[in-house]
Design a protein around this motif. Structure first.
Motif, mmCIF file in Angstrom:
data_model
loop_
_atom_site.group_PDB
_atom_site.id
_atom_site.type_symbol
_atom_site.label_atom_id
_atom_site.label_comp_id
_atom_site.label_asym_id
_atom_site.label_seq_id
_atom_site.Cartn_x
_atom_site.Cartn_y
_atom_site.Cartn_z
ATOM 1 N N ASP A 45 -5.650 7.845 -7.358
ATOM 2 C CA ASP A 45 -4.713 6.877 -6.791
ATOM 3 C C ASP A 45 -4.759 6.904 -5.265
ATOM 4 O O ASP A 45 -4.755 5.869 -4.612
ATOM 5 C CB ASP A 45 -3.280 7.181 -7.244
ATOM 6 N N SER A 46 -4.804 8.105 -4.696
ATOM 7 C CA SER A 46 -4.776 8.212 -3.239
ATOM 8 C C SER A 46 -6.050 7.651 -2.606
ATOM 9 O O SER A 46 -5.994 7.039 -1.535
ATOM 10 C CB SER A 46 -4.556 9.660 -2.799
ATOM 11 N N LYS A 47 -7.213 7.819 -3.265
ATOM 12 C CA LYS A 47 -8.448 7.249 -2.721
ATOM 13 C C LYS A 47 -8.425 5.729 -2.788
ATOM 14 O O LYS A 47 -8.835 5.051 -1.843
ATOM 15 C CB LYS A 47 -9.671 7.785 -3.462
ATOM 16 N N LEU A 48 -7.927 5.189 -3.901
ATOM 17 C CA LEU A 48 -7.831 3.743 -4.030
ATOM 18 C C LEU A 48 -6.864 3.189 -2.989
ATOM 19 O O LEU A 48 -7.141 2.183 -2.340
ATOM 20 C CB LEU A 48 -7.379 3.366 -5.442
ATOM 21 N N GLU A 49 -5.743 3.853 -2.806
ATOM 22 C CA GLU A 49 -4.749 3.426 -1.819
ATOM 23 C C GLU A 49 -5.346 3.439 -0.415
ATOM 24 O O GLU A 49 -5.116 2.514 0.371
ATOM 25 C CB GLU A 49 -3.546 4.371 -1.890
ATOM 26 N N LYS A 50 -6.134 4.445 -0.099
ATOM 27 C CA LYS A 50 -6.775 4.541 1.212
ATOM 28 C C LYS A 50 -7.732 3.362 1.429
ATOM 29 O O LYS A 50 -7.768 2.765 2.506
ATOM 30 C CB LYS A 50 -7.516 5.879 1.316
ATOM 31 N N ILE A 51 -8.507 3.015 0.401
ATOM 32 C CA ILE A 51 -9.437 1.886 0.490
ATOM 33 C C ILE A 51 -8.669 0.583 0.695
ATOM 34 O O ILE A 51 -9.016 -0.233 1.548
ATOM 35 C CB ILE A 51 -10.331 1.818 -0.766
ATOM 36 N N LEU A 52 -7.605 0.380 -0.088
ATOM 37 C CA LEU A 52 -6.813 -0.844 0.032
ATOM 38 C C LEU A 52 -6.189 -0.970 1.417
ATOM 39 O O LEU A 52 -6.215 -2.047 2.031
ATOM 40 C CB LEU A 52 -5.716 -0.880 -1.039
ATOM 41 N N ASN A 53 -5.646 0.123 1.936
ATOM 42 C CA ASN A 53 -5.038 0.090 3.267
ATOM 43 C C ASN A 53 -6.068 -0.141 4.366
ATOM 44 O O ASN A 53 -5.804 -0.839 5.341
ATOM 45 C CB ASN A 53 -4.251 1.373 3.532
ATOM 46 N N SER A 54 -7.251 0.425 4.188
ATOM 47 C CA SER A 54 -8.321 0.227 5.161
ATOM 48 C C SER A 54 -8.727 -1.244 5.228
ATOM 49 O O SER A 54 -8.901 -1.805 6.313
ATOM 50 C CB SER A 54 -9.521 1.094 4.778
ATOM 51 N N GLU A 55 -8.869 -1.888 4.076
ATOM 52 C CA GLU A 55 -9.227 -3.311 4.046
ATOM 53 C C GLU A 55 -8.092 -4.168 4.599
ATOM 54 O O GLU A 55 -8.327 -5.159 5.289
ATOM 55 C CB GLU A 55 -9.584 -3.749 2.618
ATOM 56 N N ALA A 56 -6.848 -3.790 4.320
ATOM 57 C CA ALA A 56 -5.689 -4.541 4.814
ATOM 58 C C ALA A 56 -5.643 -4.543 6.340
ATOM 59 O O ALA A 56 -5.239 -5.539 6.953
ATOM 60 C CB ALA A 56 -4.402 -3.950 4.249
#
Length: 69
Positions: A23-34
């Motif tokens: 979950d934390s890796k996916l969240e990091k990717i989503l925030n990076s793209e945002a």
């Protein structure tokens, strides 16, 4: 005038992100793209083709969109 969008699709599988997808890796990717203006459009489970051997591995296709201009 119609709004125009551009799209970006990111393939996520364990080998590409260095270990298990959490979950934390996916969240990091989503925030990076945002940070670059991309908004999550869809997450789809997929059989992602790998470079080693036939077949594929379980992975995710993450689709982002953002307005053009």
């Amino acid at each position: 005038m119609a709004r125009r969008f551009e799209y970006k699709v990111v393939q996520l599988r364990e080998g590409l992100i260095g270990g298990k997808l959490s979950d934390s890796k996916l969240e990091k990717i989503l925030n990076s793209e945002a940070e670059d203006g991309w908004q999550l459009k869809a997450i789809t489970s997929a059989d992602v083709k790998g470079r080693v051997g036939p077949g594929g591995v379980d992975g995710l296709l993450v689709t982002f969109e953002r307005p053009v201009g």
